[in-house]
Design a protein around this motif. Structure first.
Motif, PDB file in Angstrom:
ATOM      1  N   LEU A  69     -20.806  21.669  65.503  1.00  0.00           N
ATOM      2  CA  LEU A  69     -22.244  21.855  65.620  1.00  0.00           C
ATOM      3  C   LEU A  69     -22.584  22.544  66.927  1.00  0.00           C
ATOM      4  N   ALA A  70     -23.264  23.679  66.829  1.00  0.00           N
ATOM      5  CA  ALA A  70     -23.826  24.360  67.997  1.00  0.00           C
ATOM      6  C   ALA A  70     -25.341  24.226  67.864  1.00  0.00           C
ATOM      7  N   THR A  71     -25.834  23.075  68.240  1.00  0.00           N
ATOM      8  CA  THR A  71     -27.234  22.710  68.009  1.00  0.00           C
ATOM      9  C   THR A  71     -27.830  22.092  69.259  1.00  0.00           C
ATOM     10  N   GLY A  72     -29.059  21.607  69.136  1.00  0.00           N
ATOM     11  CA  GLY A  72     -29.694  20.890  70.239  1.00  0.00           C
ATOM     12  C   GLY A  72     -29.404  19.407  70.236  1.00  0.00           C
ATOM     13  N   ILE A  73     -28.472  18.965  69.411  1.00  0.00           N
ATOM     14  CA  ILE A  73     -28.083  17.553  69.359  1.00  0.00           C
ATOM     15  C   ILE A  73     -27.132  17.259  70.522  1.00  0.00           C
ATOM     16  N   PRO A  74     -27.336  16.176  71.259  1.00  0.00           N
ATOM     17  CA  PRO A  74     -26.465  15.873  72.400  1.00  0.00           C
ATOM     18  C   PRO A  74     -24.995  15.776  71.999  1.00  0.00           C
ATOM     19  N   GLU A  75     -24.119  16.185  72.915  1.00  0.00           N
ATOM     20  CA  GLU A  75     -22.691  16.213  72.625  1.00  0.00           C
ATOM     21  C   GLU A  75     -22.155  14.839  72.236  1.00  0.00           C
ATOM     22  N   GLU A  76     -22.605  13.795  72.912  1.00  0.00           N
ATOM     23  CA  GLU A  76     -22.063  12.468  72.619  1.00  0.00           C
ATOM     24  C   GLU A  76     -22.433  12.012  71.203  1.00  0.00           C
ATOM     25  N   VAL A  77     -23.598  12.424  70.732  1.00  0.00           N
ATOM     26  CA  VAL A  77     -24.022  12.065  69.372  1.00  0.00           C
ATOM     27  C   VAL A  77     -23.176  12.814  68.341  1.00  0.00           C
ATOM     28  N   VAL A  78     -22.926  14.093  68.607  1.00  0.00           N
ATOM     29  CA  VAL A  78     -22.128  14.908  67.695  1.00  0.00           C
ATOM     30  C   VAL A  78     -20.718  14.364  67.575  1.00  0.00           C
ATOM     31  N   ARG A  79     -20.098  14.086  68.697  1.00  0.00           N
ATOM     32  CA  ARG A  79     -18.703  13.625  68.668  1.00  0.00           C
ATOM     33  C   ARG A  79     -18.589  12.218  68.082  1.00  0.00           C
ATOM     34  N   ALA A  80     -19.594  11.383  68.316  1.00  0.00           N
ATOM     35  CA  ALA A  80     -19.575  10.043  67.733  1.00  0.00           C
ATOM     36  C   ALA A  80     -19.664  10.096  66.217  1.00  0.00           C
TER      37      ALA A  80
END
Length: 451
Positions: free
Chosen positions: A402-413
């Motif tokens: 994901l190359a989005t505005g979602i925080p990195e920690e949320v994406v990886r979780a």
């Protein structure tokens, strides 16, 4: 959704049946009368052609003095709804005693007044002036009081329609507005779809304005087959057969205006009118020639550039579904959507479940059977093909980033990879011979020519 019977571990052995145009059980649901059709692949209909077609078809229907519920898509679909609603309203106003526009949200977020006005083609706050005698409703899927139960599909029938993948009785609930009108008229586009093969037709009832039970069951059936296997499949897939079966319980007379829309522009290639079964079948034939593109060889990396009509990953995931078939083993799909800041506004539980392949869930079914099967299905659709076993864990065929505005920690979780969208230069990626950049991703399906 209760778990009266655990699903099988795989959906193997379905390919031959998926490509049949009509199963013995589902074929009887398709009306004999063919749909009326205008346009076709490569055609661009003008407004007058569309208006004349709609007027002619509706003039021939016995609708005088009847109530009509117009079931239409939300803003996540390309569709010239202002033109179509104007044409339908012009053909029905003064004839019908009640006209209701019902937005088929499925389980998407409700549309506000500003969004509805732009979506349907009226000035904000002036619906009555533009479309007199018309009521507009969001499908309030979160409100139990908005539903009516119209019957059940038995466990044995589900097993028959699903090819034995599921055996589960399902309560068929849908929005009361459909039940409380004499006629339900679907107006919406047909595109390749990750759950059912091609969208449209009776899908606007189930899941469009349906209760959780049939949504969960139909989506999990699609997940067991897998998105890559079912997306863009012609004819009556097992999921389409289940949806058509549920539609037979709708007490209103069902009609449909199914559309083939040029993705991203809203221009119409074709329109088909008739029963939802017949109109959908005609439009799906055109969509298969219009919305499916072929590549000669698999690609290592895809950049799916997502339009702003997809406001979260729940909907923007279509940029993965439509590209998964052309990605090489070990390749990557990057969903580029800097405007997206949430994985799901309406289903935050997906952040706790994360994204996993089908076998992750079926191999550990006791852990997940109590959750909404529709959410589990969404998880598998975005994670794609893969395997899981207790010794080796999960091994997915493709990396999803994901190359989005979602925080990195949320994406990886959520078991996805992260890329800072600020580092993405779309032109530079397009110049890379190992990267396939897809603008306006989400509606057009890409396949390998040999598949």
């Amino acid at each position: 959704m209760s778990a009266e019977s655990a699903p099988p571990r795989t959906g193997q052995g379905l390919t031959g049946r998926l490509h049949a145009t009509r199963t013995p059980t589902a074929g009887a649901l398709v009306a004999d009368r063919p749909a009326a059709v205008i346009g076709g692949p490569g055609v661009r209909l003008d407004e007058e052609q569309v208006r004349a077609f709609v007027a002619e078809q509706l003039a021939a229907e016995d609708l005088d003095g009847r109530s009509v519920c117009l079931v239409v898509p939300d803003g996540t679909r390309s569709c010239p709804l202002p033109l179509l609603l104007d044409a339908v309203h012009g053909a029905l106003h003064g004839r019908v005693n009640r006209l209701t526009v019902l937005i088929a949200l499925g389980t998407h977020a409700a549309m506000g007044e500003r969004e509805l006005a732009a979506h349907l083609g009226y000035d904000e706050g002036r619906l009555a002036e533009r479309f007199p005698g018309t009521t507009v409703l969001n499908h309030a899927w979160w409100d139990p009081g908005s539903f009516a139960s119209v019957g059940t599909v038995s466990a044995d029938r589900v097993a028959e329609l699903s090819g034995g993948l599921l055996r589960q009785e399902v309560d068929v609930r849908l929005n009361r507005a459909v039940v409380e009108h004499d006629v339900a008229l679907v107006v919406g586009p047909v595109f390749p779809h990750e759950v059912v093969g091609f969208s449209g037709g009776n899908k606007y009832f189930f899941p469009g304005v349906a209760g959780a039970e049939i949504i969960d069951l139909s989506h999990w059936l699609g997940a067991l087959i897998t998105s890559a296997e079912i997306i863009g499949t012609r004819g009556i897939t097992p999921v389409r057969a289940l949806i058509n079966e549920a539609a037979q319980l709708v007490p209103s007379r069902r009609l449909a205006l199914c559309l083939v829309v040029e993705s991203g522009t809203g221009a119409l290639h074709a329109a088909a009118y008739g029963t939802p079964e017949a109109a959908w079948a005609a439009a799906a034939d055109v969509s298969a020639e219009t919305h499916v593109r072929y590549l000669d060889a698999p690609v290592r990396r895809v950049l799916s550039v997502m339009p702003e009509k997809y406001q979260d990953i729940w909907t923007a995931a279509k940029g993965f579904y439509k590209l998964e078939p052309v990605v090489a083993d070990g390749g990557e799909v990057v969903l580029y959507a800097p405007h997206v800041t949430r994985i799901s506004e309406m289903h935050p539980e997906i952040e706790e479940i994360g994204y996993h392949c089908r076998d992750w869930f079926t191999g550990q079914w006791d852990r997940f059977a109590h959750l909404h099967w529709g959410v589990l299905a969404h998880s598998t659709h975005l994670r794609g093909a893969g395997t899981w076993d207790p010794e080796n864990g999960e091994r997915c065929r493709v990396t999803v980033t994901l190359a989005t505005g979602i925080p990195e920690e949320v994406v990886r979780a959520a078991n996805l990879e992260y890329l800072d969208p600020a580092t993405v230069d779309v032109d530079a990626w397009a110049a890379d011979p190992d990267t396939f950049v897809v603008p306006q991703a989400g509606e057009v399906l890409y396949r390998l020519r040999s598949s």
